[in-house]
Write an enzyme that holds these catalytic residues in place. Structure first.
Site, PDB file in Angstrom:
ATOM      1  CG  ASP A 322      -2.338  -0.771   1.168  1.00  0.00           C
ATOM      2  OD1 ASP A 322      -2.819  -1.032   0.908  1.00  0.00           O
ATOM      3  OD2 ASP A 322      -1.750  -2.347   1.671  1.00  0.00           O
ATOM      4  CE  LYS A 323       1.414   8.230  -2.536  1.00  0.00           C
ATOM      5  NZ  LYS A 323       1.115   8.747  -3.862  1.00  0.00           N
TER       6      LYS A 323
END
Length: 683
Positions: A322-323
């Site tokens: 995930d960012k």
């Protein structure tokens, strides 16, 4: 991206926000421990290796470490496609002339597993088959099968598969609804046309034993054309599993001759031979743990690659994280020393990257070294859904957790796979690439977001002017993919040919990422459609994945189409149902879902798509993904607005509490999707 898609469970759920800050969403990759890897290696000597449809994925859709040993002498001149060095100090390159598995060489094993009478019948069947083959009286002779009857115990079936093939390498064994069937091995018979029967027998014993790092050599053969025939046969039949190489040997008369050597292909190795042929020095690998915050995995790699002076493709990892999170994941970089990696630590911290646990490694990372991911998530701003009249929010949370822990969740691909919140999502670029609309794909790639910053200003300028050189000057250095593409467009032009060369200028893993995003979108829609029309009932035409231990069976043969009788008998559960990720080597369900796939692809003008984009060297074989997944080690607690104060009251003051959830998921599962099922809301 998941709005209006089906849910699995029927609890009410609750509202809240996730990812208020990166520290609210912490992801830690669960590695297979060194001890587990050793166990895996030991087990690999006891059962065949899995043959996949061109890609590896845990269980269906997604692998070992080398041990020490004696290297092959360099003066043999042996080079394998994809080798980084003649012999890594961490590799065991011993030869094996088809060693038998311990205990399986004794015929009494078959007697004990089958009983003496059936064992004797099997022996007679094998002898009769060989006689028929030798007679060559009929091209179709020897095609009859021999049934061993139902073998209900899976371990006994596995032992029988191995014992029969080791004693009778010219036979193959398959399982149909627990019934074991023996028949002649057509590949064995074909190879006998090119080499001696002893060589053929030894080769198939070697193939079945699957001893890690073992090799097999055919007898010396001075006929180049004949060697070519043998090479082609092995590559055609076993190319995904084996690789071959001719090398110089000295025969019994002290004369120089050529021989073909075979070994098992390492997953992830390139089939292409390095342009320089023999590589003088061994590749250097350094392992580390990447901690990143508010960065995409590929973006973090781009930063590291630019600073270290290597290519993004020199990094190996087991998944995209995930960012909007703090994530921890193991990585290995090639051609960089541990000392050099330590030097850049302080500079990387300014970009949201920290590097931990730096040490030397033997090789790149492989998919089998990922066990899953552990998530620590904080959900804030808790409240009821607008349609929920209940006052007991704590009860809503409790029933949601219990429901999902018991029943699981729909295994959708998460919104981050598609570029959550972006004007152009990654699946749209993937569709353009599949349709070979190269210019359109480039324009989509450079579509800016509605913000005024250097990156989006550069994209906006390029779309307005098609001035690749000017856009390149405006674009920040860390945007490696964009800069690679712009350099190529500046050189070749913004036409079909130039855009094709532009896409080829970025690493293969980045090109195929967009196509996989499109395939993931189709899978999500198919899963929602399947659940909406059939629910949790397993129906005729559904695809289910067999847990049969005979790993020589191809992935497609392990996927079974449910019959009407099996539906009536309720033989399978919804947890066994899989859906295909579209590609050129998968089969579709034999019911309305299969028809839906064809209509959906036609809608995107892909009805004749072969899922191979030759100009971009993209090959999409497809795979299978379970509709449902379970969550493991789920725990949670409620905390007051003052950190550290747990909530004990039955009724909550919505605005002053947060929910802390901890859980593990298998590889390729998305925490946001699991949370969507728990909370019954989209993010």
């Amino acid at each position: 991206m998941l709005r209006s898609f089906s849910y699995l469970t029927d609890h009410t759920g609750f509202c809240g926000t996730i990812k208020n800050s990166p520290s609210d969403f912490v992801v830690t990759e669960i590695e297979v421990t060194e001890h587990s890897l050793r166990d895996t290696q030991a087990k690999s000597l006891q059962k065949p290796m899995e043959v996949l449809l061109g890609q590896s994925s845990p269980g269906l859709c997604a692998q070992s470490c080398d041990g020490g040993g004696t290297p092959v002498p360099a003066d043999q001149g042996l080079r394998w496609a994809g080798d980084s060095c003649p012999a890594s100090p961490c590799q065991n390159q011993h030869e094996s002339k088809a060693e038998l598995k311990p205990g399986l060489e004794d015929a009494s094993v078959l007697d004990s597993l089958l009983g003496k009478a059936v064992s004797e019948l099997l022996n007679k069947y094998a002898c009769d088959l060989k006689d028929v083959w030798k007679s060559k009286s009929d091209a179709n002779a020897g095609t009859r099968e021999f049934s061993l009857g139902p073998i209900l115990d899976k371990k006994n079936r596995a032992d029988l598969h191995s014992a029969i093939r080791q004693k009778f390498p010219f036979l193959v064994t398959v399982t149909k609804d627990n019934e074991m069937i023996v028949k002649g091995n057509a590949d064995y018979r074909e190879l006998c046309q090119f080499v001696t029967e002893k060589e053929t027998s030894d080769f198939f014993k070697f193939l079945d034993a699957k001893l890690e790092n073992s090799t097999f050599s055919f007898e010396p053969d001075g006929d180049k054309e004949h060697r070519k025939v043998v090479h082609h046969f092995i590559n055609r039949k076993f190319g995904k599993l084996l690789e071959t190489k001719s090398f110089t040997v000295t025969d019994v008369n002290d004369q120089q001759n050529m021989s073909i050597m075979v070994r098992f292909r390492e997953k992830g190795w390139s089939r292409k031979r390095p342009a320089g042929g023999f590589q003088e020095k061994q590749d250097l690998y350094t392992a580390f743990t990447l901690q990143k915050e508010n960065l995409e995995t590929l973006e973090a790699i781009s930063f590291l690659a630019a600073e270290l002076g290597v290519l993004p493709s020199d990094f190996s990892y087991t998944g995209i994280k995930d960012k909007k999170a703090i994530t921890y994941q193991p990585m290995v970089v090639k051609k960089v020393t541990p000392e050099r990696l330590k030097e850049i630590g302080n500079k990387m911290e300014k970009k949201g990257i920290r590097i931990h646990n730096i040490h030397s490694a033997c090789q790149h990372l492989r998919l089998g070294q990922l066990k899953g991911n552990h998530f620590d998530v904080v959900v804030r701003d808790l409240k009821h859904h607008s349609h929920d009249s209940s006052a007991d929010l704590k009860k809503r949370i409790s029933e949601a957790m219990e429901n999902v822990e018991t029943k699981g969740f729909v295994n959708y691909y998460g919104p981050q796979r598609f570029g959550q919140g972006q004007n152009v999502q990654t699946d749209q670029i993937g569709l353009a690439l599949l349709n070979e609309e190269m210019v359109k794909a480039v324009k989509l790639f450079f579509t800016p977001e509605d913000t005024d910053d250097p990156v989006n200003n550069a994209k906006r300028y390029f779309l307005q002017t098609e001035d690749a050189k000017g856009a390149l000057v405006m674009l920040p250095e860390f945007k490696v993919r964009e800069r690679m593409l712009l350099r190529a467009l500046n050189r070749y032009g913004v036409n079909h040919e130039g855009c094709t060369k532009g896409w080829l200028s970025i690493p293969h893993s980045m090109r195929i990422f967009y196509v996989h995003a499109y395939c993931s979108k189709i899978w999500n829609e198919a899963a929602s459609y399947r659940l909406s029309i059939y629910g949790s009932k397993v129906v005729e035409g559904d695809l289910v994945f067999s847990e049969e231990t005979d790993e020589t069976i191809s992935l497609n043969d392990k996927v079974h189409v449910v019959t009407a009788a099996e539906e009536s008998a309720k033989k399978y559960s919804i947890n066994q149902v899989v859906l295909p990720m579209v590609g050129h080597s998968i089969k579709y369900p034999g019911n309305k879902v299969g028809q839906w796939y064809h209509e959906r692809l036609s809608k995107d003008e892909l009805q004749t798509c072969k899922f191979r984009v030759s100009p971009l060297q993209l090959n999409i074989p497809g795979c299978y993904r379970p509709i449902l997944k379970n969550v493991q080690n789920l725990s949670y607690f409620l905390e007051g607005s003052e950190k550290g104060i747990e909530i004990e009251d039955n009724y909550l003051n919505e605005s002053k509490v947060s929910l802390h959830i901890s859980f593990d998921l298998d590889p390729s599962c998305y925490a946001t999707v699991c949370l969507r099922e728990i909370m019954k809301c989209d993010f």
